[in-house]
Enzyme design. Sequence first.
Site, PDB file in Angstrom:
ATOM      1  N   ASN A  13     -14.922  -4.370  -1.085  1.00  0.00           N
ATOM      2  CA  ASN A  13     -16.277  -4.898  -1.233  1.00  0.00           C
ATOM      3  C   ASN A  13     -16.424  -6.223  -0.461  1.00  0.00           C
ATOM      4  O   ASN A  13     -15.925  -7.268  -0.892  1.00  0.00           O
ATOM      5  CB  ASN A  13     -16.545  -5.088  -2.736  1.00  0.00           C
ATOM      6  CG  ASN A  13     -17.971  -5.494  -3.021  1.00  0.00           C
ATOM      7  OD1 ASN A  13     -18.573  -6.256  -2.279  1.00  0.00           O
ATOM      8  ND2 ASN A  13     -18.509  -4.992  -4.123  1.00  0.00           N
ATOM      9  N   ASP A  71     -11.437  -6.618 -11.066  1.00  0.00           N
ATOM     10  CA  ASP A  71     -12.322  -5.580 -11.569  1.00  0.00           C
ATOM     11  C   ASP A  71     -13.444  -6.283 -12.321  1.00  0.00           C
ATOM     12  O   ASP A  71     -13.212  -7.245 -13.045  1.00  0.00           O
ATOM     13  CB  ASP A  71     -11.583  -4.598 -12.485  1.00  0.00           C
ATOM     14  CG  ASP A  71     -12.355  -3.288 -12.538  1.00  0.00           C
ATOM     15  OD1 ASP A  71     -12.486  -2.634 -11.482  1.00  0.00           O
ATOM     16  OD2 ASP A  71     -12.863  -2.923 -13.616  1.00  0.00           O
ATOM     17  N   PHE A 149     -25.299  -8.347  -4.315  1.00  0.00           N
ATOM     18  CA  PHE A 149     -25.028  -6.898  -4.227  1.00  0.00           C
ATOM     19  C   PHE A 149     -25.111  -6.291  -5.623  1.00  0.00           C
ATOM     20  O   PHE A 149     -25.319  -6.993  -6.622  1.00  0.00           O
ATOM     21  CB  PHE A 149     -23.645  -6.665  -3.606  1.00  0.00           C
ATOM     22  CG  PHE A 149     -22.503  -7.144  -4.467  1.00  0.00           C
ATOM     23  CD1 PHE A 149     -22.143  -8.483  -4.479  1.00  0.00           C
ATOM     24  CD2 PHE A 149     -21.799  -6.270  -5.278  1.00  0.00           C
ATOM     25  CE1 PHE A 149     -21.100  -8.932  -5.281  1.00  0.00           C
ATOM     26  CE2 PHE A 149     -20.746  -6.708  -6.080  1.00  0.00           C
ATOM     27  CZ  PHE A 149     -20.403  -8.047  -6.072  1.00  0.00           C
ATOM     28  N   ASP A 152     -26.926  -7.404  -9.058  1.00  0.00           N
ATOM     29  CA  ASP A 152     -27.472  -8.769  -8.954  1.00  0.00           C
ATOM     30  C   ASP A 152     -29.003  -8.835  -9.110  1.00  0.00           C
ATOM     31  O   ASP A 152     -29.505  -9.732  -9.792  1.00  0.00           O
ATOM     32  CB  ASP A 152     -27.064  -9.432  -7.628  1.00  0.00           C
ATOM     33  CG  ASP A 152     -25.646  -9.954  -7.664  1.00  0.00           C
ATOM     34  OD1 ASP A 152     -25.095 -10.128  -8.777  1.00  0.00           O
ATOM     35  OD2 ASP A 152     -25.067 -10.196  -6.586  1.00  0.00           O
ATOM     36  N   ARG A 179     -17.309 -14.045 -11.596  1.00  0.00           N
ATOM     37  CA  ARG A 179     -16.265 -14.098 -10.558  1.00  0.00           C
ATOM     38  C   ARG A 179     -15.922 -15.541 -10.219  1.00  0.00           C
ATOM     39  O   ARG A 179     -14.745 -15.894 -10.079  1.00  0.00           O
ATOM     40  CB  ARG A 179     -16.751 -13.352  -9.309  1.00  0.00           C
ATOM     41  CG  ARG A 179     -15.746 -13.294  -8.165  1.00  0.00           C
ATOM     42  CD  ARG A 179     -16.165 -12.272  -7.128  1.00  0.00           C
ATOM     43  NE  ARG A 179     -16.331 -10.957  -7.739  1.00  0.00           N
ATOM     44  CZ  ARG A 179     -17.523 -10.390  -7.988  1.00  0.00           C
ATOM     45  NH1 ARG A 179     -18.641 -10.978  -7.634  1.00  0.00           N
ATOM     46  NH2 ARG A 179     -17.583  -9.225  -8.595  1.00  0.00           N
TER      47      ARG A 179
HETATM   48  P1  ITT Z   1     -13.281  -3.305  -5.344  1.00  0.00           P
HETATM   49  O1  ITT Z   1     -12.921  -2.697  -4.034  1.00  0.00           O
HETATM   50  O2  ITT Z   1     -12.900  -4.754  -5.450  1.00  0.00           O
HETATM   51  O3  ITT Z   1     -12.815  -2.502  -6.535  1.00  0.00           O
HETATM   52  P2  ITT Z   1     -15.971  -2.492  -6.188  1.00  0.00           P
HETATM   53  O4  ITT Z   1     -17.265  -2.646  -5.470  1.00  0.00           O
HETATM   54  O5  ITT Z   1     -15.480  -1.090  -6.448  1.00  0.00           O
HETATM   55  O6  ITT Z   1     -14.905  -3.332  -5.366  1.00  0.00           O
HETATM   56  P3  ITT Z   1     -15.791  -3.167  -9.107  1.00  0.00           P
HETATM   57  O7  ITT Z   1     -15.179  -1.846  -9.415  1.00  0.00           O
HETATM   58  O8  ITT Z   1     -15.074  -4.400  -9.555  1.00  0.00           O
HETATM   59  O9  ITT Z   1     -16.101  -3.327  -7.515  1.00  0.00           O
HETATM   60  O10 ITT Z   1     -17.255  -3.320  -9.689  1.00  0.00           O
HETATM   61  C1  ITT Z   1     -17.936  -2.302 -10.354  1.00  0.00           C
HETATM   62  C2  ITT Z   1     -19.384  -2.315  -9.989  1.00  0.00           C
HETATM   63  O11 ITT Z   1     -20.010  -3.411 -10.666  1.00  0.00           O
HETATM   64  C3  ITT Z   1     -19.615  -2.534  -8.496  1.00  0.00           C
HETATM   65  O12 ITT Z   1     -19.778  -1.297  -7.862  1.00  0.00           O
HETATM   66  C4  ITT Z   1     -20.881  -3.357  -8.460  1.00  0.00           C
HETATM   67  O13 ITT Z   1     -21.964  -2.477  -8.305  1.00  0.00           O
HETATM   68  C5  ITT Z   1     -20.944  -4.034  -9.835  1.00  0.00           C
HETATM   69  N1  ITT Z   1     -20.625  -5.471  -9.724  1.00  0.00           N
HETATM   70  C6  ITT Z   1     -19.420  -6.082  -9.812  1.00  0.00           C
HETATM   71  N2  ITT Z   1     -19.538  -7.393  -9.612  1.00  0.00           N
HETATM   72  C7  ITT Z   1     -20.842  -7.638  -9.400  1.00  0.00           C
HETATM   73  C8  ITT Z   1     -21.598  -8.788  -9.105  1.00  0.00           C
HETATM   74  O14 ITT Z   1     -21.030  -9.988  -8.969  1.00  0.00           O
HETATM   75  N3  ITT Z   1     -22.907  -8.654  -8.937  1.00  0.00           N
HETATM   76  C9  ITT Z   1     -23.513  -7.457  -9.042  1.00  0.00           C
HETATM   77  N4  ITT Z   1     -22.881  -6.320  -9.284  1.00  0.00           N
HETATM   78  C10 ITT Z   1     -21.551  -6.396  -9.467  1.00  0.00           C
END
Ligand code: ITT
Length: 193
Positions: A13, A71, A149, A152, A179
């Site tokens: 991400n 995560d 993203f 948000d 985060r």
């Molecule tokens: P990794 O490769 O780091 O796993 P990811 O996008 O799959 O990245 P996660 O599994 O940690 O991320 O997050 C789960 C979902 O939660 C992710 O797809 C986002 O849509 C949402 N999410 C996580 N952090 C967020 C944030 O700071 N703001 C908005 N949405 C968030």
Amino acid sequence: MTEKKDIFFITGNTHKFAEVLDLFKQANLSYDLKQLDLKPIEIQADSIAKVALYKLESMKDQVIGSYFVEDAGLFVDYPLKGFPGVYSSYVFKTIGNEGILQLIKDFKNSIAHFSSCIALYHDSSDKSLVFTGRVDGKISPKIKGTHGFGYDPIFIPNERPKKTFGELSKKEKNKISHRGRALTKLIEFIKYE
Ligand code: ITT
């Protein structure tokens, strides 16, 4: 001045990486942060900490030096009893923000939070550590803002009750986000190396 060591953030991400990089730059550490876009094993578990620790373990043979994974998830505590939580990734890809909004009627009384769990493998001590962060807020009845993203544009943090995370700059979000808070603890841990 001694040479900087690398520390790797394993994530696919790029938004997450950009947020983390901003905080690293401000902290002036003896580490250089690098993104590794590898695919750790993501188990389905009942807590984000379990998911993060499993991701960390699954990468042990593939990285040399210190590295971390994260995560995160959105938990709509009222009225959705914590959904999507550990299913945040799948739910975002399927029903998305519009789908979440359709599940909620009582926006005014909604209660939500984001949680982040960062799992670090610290090479010089050969230890695995976990750092957590959380931000509380509510759900916006409308999708608002173009920054950030994922969820948000529908999350309104209590500290900035007139704006969604999607309407805040990276710097503003980092100051109060799940985060940002987890990462500040990680930075505190490696700061004096
Ligand atoms: P990794 O490769 O780091 O796993 P990811 O996008 O799959 O990245 P996660 O599994 O940690 O991320 O997050 C789960 C979902 O939660 C992710 O797809 C986002 O849509 C949402 N999410 C996580 N952090 C967020 C944030 O700071 N703001 C908005 N949405 C968030």
